[in-house]
Write an enzyme that holds these catalytic residues in place. Structure first.
Site, PDB file in Angstrom:
ATOM      1  N   LYS A 193      14.558 -31.229   6.667  1.00 40.30           N
ATOM      2  CA  LYS A 193      13.481 -32.086   6.201  1.00 40.30           C
ATOM      3  C   LYS A 193      13.951 -32.977   5.049  1.00 40.30           C
ATOM      4  O   LYS A 193      13.877 -34.176   5.139  1.00 40.30           O
ATOM      5  CB  LYS A 193      12.269 -31.259   5.755  1.00 40.30           C
ATOM      6  N   TRP A 229       3.600 -21.637   8.722  1.00 40.23           N
ATOM      7  CA  TRP A 229       4.887 -21.046   8.311  1.00 40.23           C
ATOM      8  C   TRP A 229       4.683 -19.781   7.497  1.00 40.23           C
ATOM      9  O   TRP A 229       5.427 -18.813   7.658  1.00 40.23           O
ATOM     10  CB  TRP A 229       5.742 -22.085   7.574  1.00 40.23           C
ATOM     11  N   ASP A 254       9.242 -20.600   0.261  1.00 42.07           N
ATOM     12  CA  ASP A 254       9.761 -21.396   1.362  1.00 42.07           C
ATOM     13  C   ASP A 254       9.520 -22.845   0.973  1.00 42.07           C
ATOM     14  O   ASP A 254       8.388 -23.331   0.992  1.00 42.07           O
ATOM     15  CB  ASP A 254       9.010 -21.038   2.652  1.00 42.07           C
TER      16      ASP A 254
HETATM   17  C1  LIG Z   1      10.362 -26.537   9.376  1.00 37.53           C
HETATM   18  C2  LIG Z   1       9.920 -25.399   8.551  1.00 37.53           C
HETATM   19  C3  LIG Z   1      10.344 -24.070   8.808  1.00 37.53           C
HETATM   20  C4  LIG Z   1      11.215 -23.721   9.984  1.00 37.53           C
HETATM   21  O1  LIG Z   1      12.535 -23.952   9.705  1.00 37.53           O
HETATM   22  P1  LIG Z   1      13.680 -23.557  10.750  1.00 37.53           P
HETATM   23  O2  LIG Z   1      14.892 -24.037  10.007  1.00 37.53           O
HETATM   24  O3  LIG Z   1      13.398 -24.290  12.018  1.00 37.53           O
HETATM   25  O4  LIG Z   1      13.668 -22.105  10.923  1.00 37.53           O
HETATM   26  C5  LIG Z   1       9.918 -23.087   7.958  1.00 37.53           C
HETATM   27  N1  LIG Z   1       9.106 -23.335   6.918  1.00 37.53           N
HETATM   28  C6  LIG Z   1       8.672 -24.587   6.643  1.00 37.53           C
HETATM   29  C7  LIG Z   1       7.767 -24.819   5.480  1.00 37.53           C
HETATM   30  C8  LIG Z   1       9.061 -25.646   7.456  1.00 37.53           C
HETATM   31  O5  LIG Z   1       8.623 -26.895   7.183  1.00 37.53           O
END
Ligand SMILES: *Cc1c(COP(=O)(O)O)cnc(C)c1O
Length: 361
Positions: A196, A103, A172
């Site tokens: 998540k 990511w 993030d």
């Molecule tokens: C799942 C995830 C993403 C992607 O998220 P989307 O909502 O599908 O764009 C980005 N960063 C992390 C750390 C993730 O676990």
């Protein structure tokens, strides 16, 4: 609710059953309003109450001071990979990135496309992202330092966040937000896709410190400006109302049923310790992350062969445990232990893992 499996999916992921039950009722009739939550105006008092309650709960749970604004956006965490540099890097300035996995790499790819200046100040790519880097120094005056708090795919997590020389942290937190308490003060911006730890897929939470809004350039489209969504309380255009409602229910569950972040952090630690404890004591399983960098949210591990991994995932499925396949880019197995995954589910998984090792060693 009968027939529910133990859900170890990486995202979209398990939701609290209490939340699903309340949501099921609201899908037909929201609190006696005579209409479904899906049929309500986003300008109605009832919806605004949901939205404001979600914001208030998130602020309470994370102990955010009033200079932090909470907005709900679309486009996933992936859209934040470009929105952050578009909004937060003033002309002539650059940003620091720490690359800890898939990511972070994607976030860096977007700043590269935008041709903004940046520097990768640390990376764990040399050992396939098995660890969280410890040696780094930041660029003086950098617009921000970007990190991925939990690396969903590689199974690593920042145990404590790096100390900068005043550069705001941008994180993030898609896969570990609200899994533990932390001090938000050093952060200029935090973003997280909901699917998540916050609710179903379809909405992204952005927490932004007010002073960060002053940086935005004049030539950004309206929808791509954080200030648009902050000044309109996430109601500039039609937001994903049902998703925000689901997030609100999850926040209420976390606050009122679980008892807040200290409580959930204890449970999350206990869950992760159970699986890592087995991995460390049984050579049939091999953890893929360095022990000091292990994620409490996503436990990644290998079995002696790919055939056994396939058999493990299939047999676990037959025993009512789903979502244990590792990400297609890394293989192996992964158990995601987000907030809604119960301690009982993890106990059952560990018991299954012991039996499976014994039968297949
Ligand atoms: C799942 C995830 C993403 C992607 O998220 P989307 O909502 O599908 O764009 C980005 N960063 C992390 C750390 C993730 O676990």
């Amino acid at each position: 609710m009968a027939g529910r499996i133990h859900n170890f999916n990486p995202g979209p992921a398990a939701l609290p059953v209490e939340v699903l039950e309340e949501a099921a009722e609201s899908l037909l009739d929201f609190k006696g309003s005579g209409m479904s939550i899906m049929e309500m105006s986003h300008r109605s008092a009832a919806f605004e109450e949901i939205l404001n309650d979600a914001v208030a709960r998130l602020k309470r749970l994370l102990k955010l001071t009033d200079d932090f604004k909470v907005i709900f956006m679309q486009g996933g965490a992936s859209s934040q990979f470009f929105m952050v540099p578009m909004n937060l890097i003033p002309e002539g300035s650059s940003a620091d990135y720490i690359n800890t996995g898939t990511w972070s790499t994607k976030a860096i790819k977007e700043i590269e496309i935008l041709k903004k200046r940046y520097k990768v100040v640390a990376s764990s790519e040399d050992r396939n992202f098995r660890y969280i880097p410890k040696d780094f120094s930041f660029t003086p005056g950098a617009a921000y330092v970007h990190i991925t708090s939990n690396n969903t795919i590689k199974g690593t997590q920042w145990a404590t966040f790096p100390t900068t020389d005043g550069q705001p942290l941008v994180a993030d937190m898609s896969s570990d937000i609200l899994s533990r308490p932390f001090d938000a003060k050093p952060f200029g911006l935090i973003y997280a896709g909901a699917q998540k730890n916050l609710g179903p897929a379809g909405v992204t939470v952005v927490i932004i410190r007010e002073d960060m809004l002053e940086r935005e350039p004049k030539n950004l489209p309206t929808m791509l400006r954080y200030s648009t969504h902050v000044s309109k309380n996430s109601l500039y255009n039609t937001p994903p109302c049902v998703n925000i409602y689901m997030v609100q229910l999850c926040l209420k569950w976390l606050e009122e049923t679980v008892g807040g972040l200290e409580a959930i952090a204890r449970i999350n630690k206990e869950k992760a310790d159970l699986i890592y404890g087995l991995i460390d004591s049984n050579p049939f399983y091999k953890g893929t992350a360095d022990p000091d960098s292990r994620s409490l949210m996503n436990v990644t591990f290998r079995l002696p062969s790919e055939d056994l991994e396939k058999k493990f995932v299939a047999q676990a499925g037959g025993n009512g445990m789903g979502g244990l396949k590792g990400h297609r880019s890394v293989g192996g197995c992964r158990a995601s232990l987000y907030n809604a995954v119960t301690l009982d589910a993890v106990r059952d998984l560990v018991a299954f893992m012991k039996d499976f090792a014994q039968a297949n060693a």
